[in-house]
Scaffold this motif. Structure first.
Motif, short mmCIF file in Angstrom:
data_model
loop_
_atom_site.label_atom_id
_atom_site.label_comp_id
_atom_site.label_asym_id
_atom_site.label_seq_id
_atom_site.Cartn_x
_atom_site.Cartn_y
_atom_site.Cartn_z
N SER A 156 64.24 35.02 55.17
CA SER A 156 64.57 34.80 56.58
C SER A 156 64.34 36.02 57.46
O SER A 156 63.65 36.04 58.24
N LEU A 157 65.00 37.06 57.00
CA LEU A 157 64.70 38.42 57.55
C LEU A 157 63.23 38.84 57.54
O LEU A 157 62.93 39.40 58.40
N VAL A 168 61.39 41.80 60.36
CA VAL A 168 62.23 42.82 59.78
C VAL A 168 61.67 43.80 58.78
O VAL A 168 61.00 43.22 57.83
N ASP A 169 61.59 45.13 59.02
CA ASP A 169 61.16 46.13 58.14
C ASP A 169 62.15 46.09 56.68
O ASP A 169 63.25 46.47 57.08
N THR A 170 61.58 45.43 55.69
CA THR A 170 62.68 45.16 54.71
C THR A 170 62.93 46.59 53.71
O THR A 170 63.44 46.59 52.89
N THR A 171 62.40 47.65 54.20
CA THR A 171 62.43 48.78 53.32
C THR A 171 63.24 50.06 53.91
O THR A 171 63.61 51.05 53.27
N ASP A 172 63.90 49.77 55.10
CA ASP A 172 64.83 50.85 55.72
C ASP A 172 66.33 50.69 55.55
O ASP A 172 66.56 49.37 55.17
N GLN A 198 71.73 45.00 57.67
CA GLN A 198 71.51 43.66 58.57
C GLN A 198 71.71 42.57 57.32
O GLN A 198 72.11 41.59 57.37
N MET A 199 70.84 42.71 56.27
CA MET A 199 70.90 41.88 55.07
C MET A 199 72.03 41.88 54.53
O MET A 199 72.90 40.47 54.40
N LEU A 200 73.14 42.77 54.45
CA LEU A 200 74.46 42.53 54.02
C LEU A 200 75.22 41.61 54.52
O LEU A 200 76.10 40.96 54.32
N GLU A 201 75.22 42.04 56.00
CA GLU A 201 75.87 41.25 56.98
C GLU A 201 75.77 39.94 57.13
O GLU A 201 76.72 39.23 57.00
#
Length: 380
Positions: free
Chosen positions: A325-326, A331-335, A341-344
């Motif tokens: 979804s992100l 969303v830049d999945t590397t930073d 944000q993923m965790l939340e």
């Protein structure tokens, strides 16, 4: 030379030699020593200065000897024999010189350390420069305050063996472990030992500041196997060989469902992919296809083949769906901000995960320095 000789007035010499007042002699000693140290001395003048310094070193008044020691503590003007004599004086006279004087040889300083006075050992350990041999002597026989001062002194050249000796002798001292951990450079062997002994905050510093190999996490399993490994991958994933890393984890029976769930929830998709591939005995590319491109049943198939607990599958499904979804939102999945944000977002889905894993993830949510910006982004 003229200025130097002019500064040594007859009144100063008379005050130094003839006065019965200790304060007056100490003031004269301070003035003379300061002027001598500032002057450009030729060979004759230097010999004359040495005579005066020997006179001061023999003065019966501690105040006079201290005035000389403090004024010339960092000067090379004091003859070595005078410095050695003053180093054996009372602490108020000896310590300024022991702590700073450049005229001492390594042999002189090692002799001071081996004599056993704690305050003098500490003065040696805190010098502006401590050679490798002197550092080894402090590490071997120094009292705890001296070893703590040595560990905190980044201008001390401490060999790997001496660092190890500090840990051998004072591994139970939080202050010494912390001082060692915050040194600018640490050998890997010492870093690994410190991680086992350090507090949580110091451990985080060691992992972040020093290039600890991912495999280190496995050898540190005694204090927090899965947690330490994931935390290390956070800062190692950019350059670590994840295939080799997960293979090593698997060989040591540390590649568990709990570890992979924690990694996935924190946005570590690459670790999750390599972990499933390792457990399923499949190439990474095949595992990637099963997770991302094989339709709704692909993840379930590779998950079951990996032998992970069926009760955890829905939590893993929530993690993969959150990551996708992100990613779809651009969303830049590397930073680091993405990981937060993923965790939340993962936690807001109330995944059916074990209590200890949720507690770990909540703690990471609290600790992450980008928590506030991440929450603002989610709220938006």
């Amino acid at each position: 030379m003229t200025a130097y000789r002019a500064s040594l007035t007859e009144i100063d010499i008379r005050r130094l030699i003839q006065s019965n007042d200790e304060d007056e002699r100490a003031a004269a000693a301070h003035k003379l020593c300061r002027n001598m140290d500032k002057a450009e001395l030729d060979e004759h003048d230097r010999a004359a200065a040495h005579k005066i310094l020997r006179l001061l070193a023999n003065d019966a008044a501690e105040l006079v000897r201290r005035a000389m020691a403090v004024t010339l503590k960092a000067s090379d003007l004091i003859p070595r024999d005078v410095a050695r004599r003053l180093a054996a004086d009372v602490d108020s006279v000896a310590l300024p010189l022991i702590n700073f004087s450049p005229v001492f040889s390594d042999e002189d300083l090692i002799e001071i350390v081996q004599a056993g006075s704690v305050v003098r050992q500490t003065a040696v350990a805190g010098r502006p420069r401590v050679s490798r041999d002197v550092a080894a002597a402090v590490a071997e026989v120094g009292a705890e305050p001296a070893v703590r001062a040595l560990a905190a002194n980044d201008n001390a050249d401490i060999a790997e063996s001496a660092l190890g000796r500090c840990v051998d002798r004072f591994g139970a001292s939080p202050e010494i472990i912390a001082a060692l951990a915050y040194r600018q450079v640490l050998p890997l062997s010492v870093t690994e030992r410190l991680v086992e002994l350090a507090s949580e905050a110091v451990r985080e510093h060691l992992v972040t500041r020093h290039s600890v190999a991912p495999e280190t996490a496995i050898r540190l399993a005694s204090f927090a196997r899965e947690r330490a490994t994931v935390d290390l991958v956070d800062q190692a994933s950019g350059h670590a060989d994840l295939s080799q890393f997960v293979a090593t984890l698997h060989a040591r029976r540390a590649l568990t469902g709990s570890l992979l769930l924690r990694a996935l929830a924190r946005g570590q998709m690459a670790l999750f992919e390599h972990g499933l591939a390792e457990l399923a005995g499949a190439p990474h590319q095949r595992a990637w296809l099963m997770i991302h491109d094989a339709g709704p049943l692909g993840l379930k198939a590779i998950y079951d083949r990996a032998g992970l607990p069926p009760r955890l599958f829905q939590a893993f499904r929530a993690g993969v769906d959150t990551w996708r979804s992100l990613q779809a939102e651009g969303v830049d999945t590397t930073d680091d901000a993405f990981r937060q944000q993923m965790l939340e977002r993962f936690l807001t889905q109330r995944p059916n995960a074990p209590r200890e894993d949720l507690a770990y993830l909540m703690e990471r949510l609290d600790q992450d320095p980008v928590a506030a910006p991440a929450r603002a982004g989610v709220a938006a």
